[in-house]
Write a protein that holds these residues in place. Sequence first.
Motif, short mmCIF file in Angstrom:
data_model
loop_
_atom_site.label_atom_id
_atom_site.label_comp_id
_atom_site.label_asym_id
_atom_site.label_seq_id
_atom_site.Cartn_x
_atom_site.Cartn_y
_atom_site.Cartn_z
N LEU A 101 11.93 5.34 -2.62
CA LEU A 101 11.04 4.22 -2.89
C LEU A 101 9.86 4.14 -1.95
N GLY A 102 9.88 4.91 -0.86
CA GLY A 102 8.84 4.76 0.15
C GLY A 102 9.23 3.70 1.16
N ILE A 103 8.48 3.64 2.26
CA ILE A 103 8.82 2.73 3.35
C ILE A 103 8.73 1.27 2.91
N GLY A 156 9.39 -6.32 -5.10
CA GLY A 156 10.02 -5.47 -6.10
C GLY A 156 9.15 -5.32 -7.33
N ALA A 157 8.51 -6.43 -7.75
CA ALA A 157 7.59 -6.37 -8.89
C ALA A 157 6.40 -5.47 -8.57
N ALA A 158 5.94 -5.53 -7.33
CA ALA A 158 4.83 -4.67 -6.91
C ALA A 158 5.24 -3.20 -6.99
N GLY A 159 6.48 -2.90 -6.61
CA GLY A 159 6.96 -1.52 -6.68
C GLY A 159 7.05 -1.01 -8.09
N LEU A 160 7.51 -1.86 -8.99
CA LEU A 160 7.60 -1.46 -10.39
C LEU A 160 6.21 -1.22 -10.96
N SER A 161 5.27 -2.08 -10.58
CA SER A 161 3.89 -1.91 -11.04
C SER A 161 3.29 -0.62 -10.48
N LYS A 162 3.59 -0.34 -9.22
CA LYS A 162 3.10 0.89 -8.59
C LYS A 162 3.63 2.12 -9.30
N ASP A 163 4.89 2.08 -9.67
CA ASP A 163 5.52 3.23 -10.32
C ASP A 163 4.80 3.59 -11.62
N ARG A 164 4.24 2.58 -12.28
CA ARG A 164 3.55 2.81 -13.55
C ARG A 164 2.11 3.28 -13.37
N GLU A 165 1.57 3.11 -12.17
CA GLU A 165 0.13 3.31 -11.99
C GLU A 165 -0.27 4.60 -11.27
N ILE A 166 0.49 5.01 -10.25
CA ILE A 166 0.00 6.13 -9.45
C ILE A 166 0.53 7.46 -9.97
N THR A 167 -0.19 8.52 -9.69
CA THR A 167 0.14 9.85 -10.19
C THR A 167 1.09 10.55 -9.24
N PRO A 168 1.78 11.61 -9.70
CA PRO A 168 2.65 12.39 -8.82
C PRO A 168 1.90 12.97 -7.63
N GLU A 169 0.64 13.35 -7.83
CA GLU A 169 -0.14 13.91 -6.74
C GLU A 169 -0.40 12.86 -5.65
N PHE A 181 11.80 5.33 -8.94
CA PHE A 181 12.04 3.89 -8.89
C PHE A 181 13.46 3.53 -9.35
N GLY A 182 13.90 4.10 -10.47
CA GLY A 182 15.22 3.77 -11.00
C GLY A 182 16.34 4.15 -10.05
N LYS A 183 16.32 5.41 -9.61
CA LYS A 183 17.35 5.88 -8.68
C LYS A 183 17.26 5.11 -7.35
N GLY A 184 16.02 4.87 -6.91
CA GLY A 184 15.83 4.19 -5.64
C GLY A 184 16.35 2.76 -5.65
N ILE A 185 16.15 2.05 -6.78
CA ILE A 185 16.63 0.66 -6.87
C ILE A 185 18.16 0.62 -6.79
N ALA A 186 18.82 1.55 -7.49
CA ALA A 186 20.29 1.58 -7.47
C ALA A 186 20.80 1.82 -6.05
N VAL A 187 20.19 2.78 -5.36
CA VAL A 187 20.61 3.09 -3.99
C VAL A 187 20.29 1.92 -3.06
N ALA A 188 19.12 1.30 -3.24
CA ALA A 188 18.71 0.21 -2.36
C ALA A 188 19.62 -1.00 -2.52
N THR A 361 -1.44 -5.09 -8.40
CA THR A 361 -0.34 -4.62 -7.56
C THR A 361 -0.60 -4.95 -6.10
N LYS A 362 -1.82 -4.73 -5.65
CA LYS A 362 -2.16 -5.05 -4.26
C LYS A 362 -2.04 -6.54 -3.99
N LEU A 363 -2.36 -7.35 -5.00
CA LEU A 363 -2.22 -8.80 -4.84
C LEU A 363 -0.74 -9.19 -4.70
N LEU A 364 0.12 -8.53 -5.48
CA LEU A 364 1.55 -8.79 -5.37
C LEU A 364 2.06 -8.43 -3.98
N VAL A 365 1.64 -7.27 -3.46
CA VAL A 365 2.06 -6.86 -2.12
C VAL A 365 1.60 -7.86 -1.08
#
Length: 388
Positions: A101-103, A156-169, A181-188, A361-365
């Motif tokens: 999920l990132g830091i 958490g909402a910001a993270g979900l929004s981020k997952d939909r917006e940024i590229t793999p690069e 995001f899915g695997k990370g939420i379960a582990v978190a 997303t930045k506003l949510l963060v």
Amino acid sequence: MGTNPFIGVIFHWIGGFASATNFIPFRGIKRWSWEVYWLVQGFAAWIVTPIVLAYLFVPNVFGILRQVHADPTSHAIGYAFLWGALWGMGGLTFGLAIRYLGIALGYAIALGLCTAFGTLIPPIYDGSIHTILHETSGQIILFGVLVCVVAVAINGAAGLSKDREITPEEKAEAGESDYNFGKGIAVAIFAGIMSSFFAFGLKAGKPIGDIAKTQLLANHRLDLWQNLPILIVVLWGGFLTNFIWSAILILKNRSIKQFAGEPGYNPMRASHSSGDTLVDFDPLDASTYDRLAPKTLAANYVFAAIAGIIWYFQFFFYSMGQTKMGKYDFSSWTLHMASIIIFATLWGLIFKEWHGTSRRTKLLVSSGLILLVGSTLIVGYGNYLKAN
């Protein structure tokens, strides 16, 4: 020195900064497997540093532990160790939450759940929740806990929004090539629940702290250090769990030779194609394939040890902050967790984990961060009212 919630909040902020910062040295580790550097940092964090600092600040610290252990009516050491071992399971999976999920988001989700469980279950268990609910100061503290949980939900909402917006690069550029995001939420979620047991361990070890306080006052020292011997026992339990799991992975992955310089796979800032760390691997230099240079190997040990020492200082300052919060010291857990998430979010911004996301997303963060800061101030104010 007496109760002083304002100073307690400051201590908790410092501890939160230490916790949020301890993952930074991991970014300098080159071509070591996770289980290798996790074990090195764990030995520094959970064995060496707690013993050294408790020995320096608390007179006859081992005599205190022997006295509690010899008391047939006290089970403080056994329960503190047990809760520490259960907490260790959360610590194990916490690292994976950061990986997926990132830091910023990893800390927010895992520690949000840790906040709720670690703060509320101890007073519910010992029955003090009834008093808390019927006093204005207690109600304000619980409101602060609620604000903290709401802030975590926003993150958490910001993270979900981020997952939909940024590229793999963009994820790889931020050091999040394994973002999921899915695997990370379960582990978190699992990490957050299990990590809350640390608060139970500290409460179970209170008889150890009481004796340490008596010793400190008798030797004309500050009672600020009374909880350091408790940390030794709780962290022993945590180290046992982490040692067993790391040893299993070392045997399974045959990574024991990495301690002597054989290269391995570092999941933070690593390439999927080669398994080698981007900051260290040079495909044009054949020497980077076979072994780590002695300086690189030594640096790996240093970075891992520094990470462990920084990690321990979160509870070094937590233990001091807890002594300043007064009767409702259970709220220390909320202050500690909120402070960690605040500084983790700031580190996430510094490392551009939210780069490429939308204004929404930045506003949510930003909103989550502001609410987290507010939650610590609300909890501190509630403790101030109770102290006065």
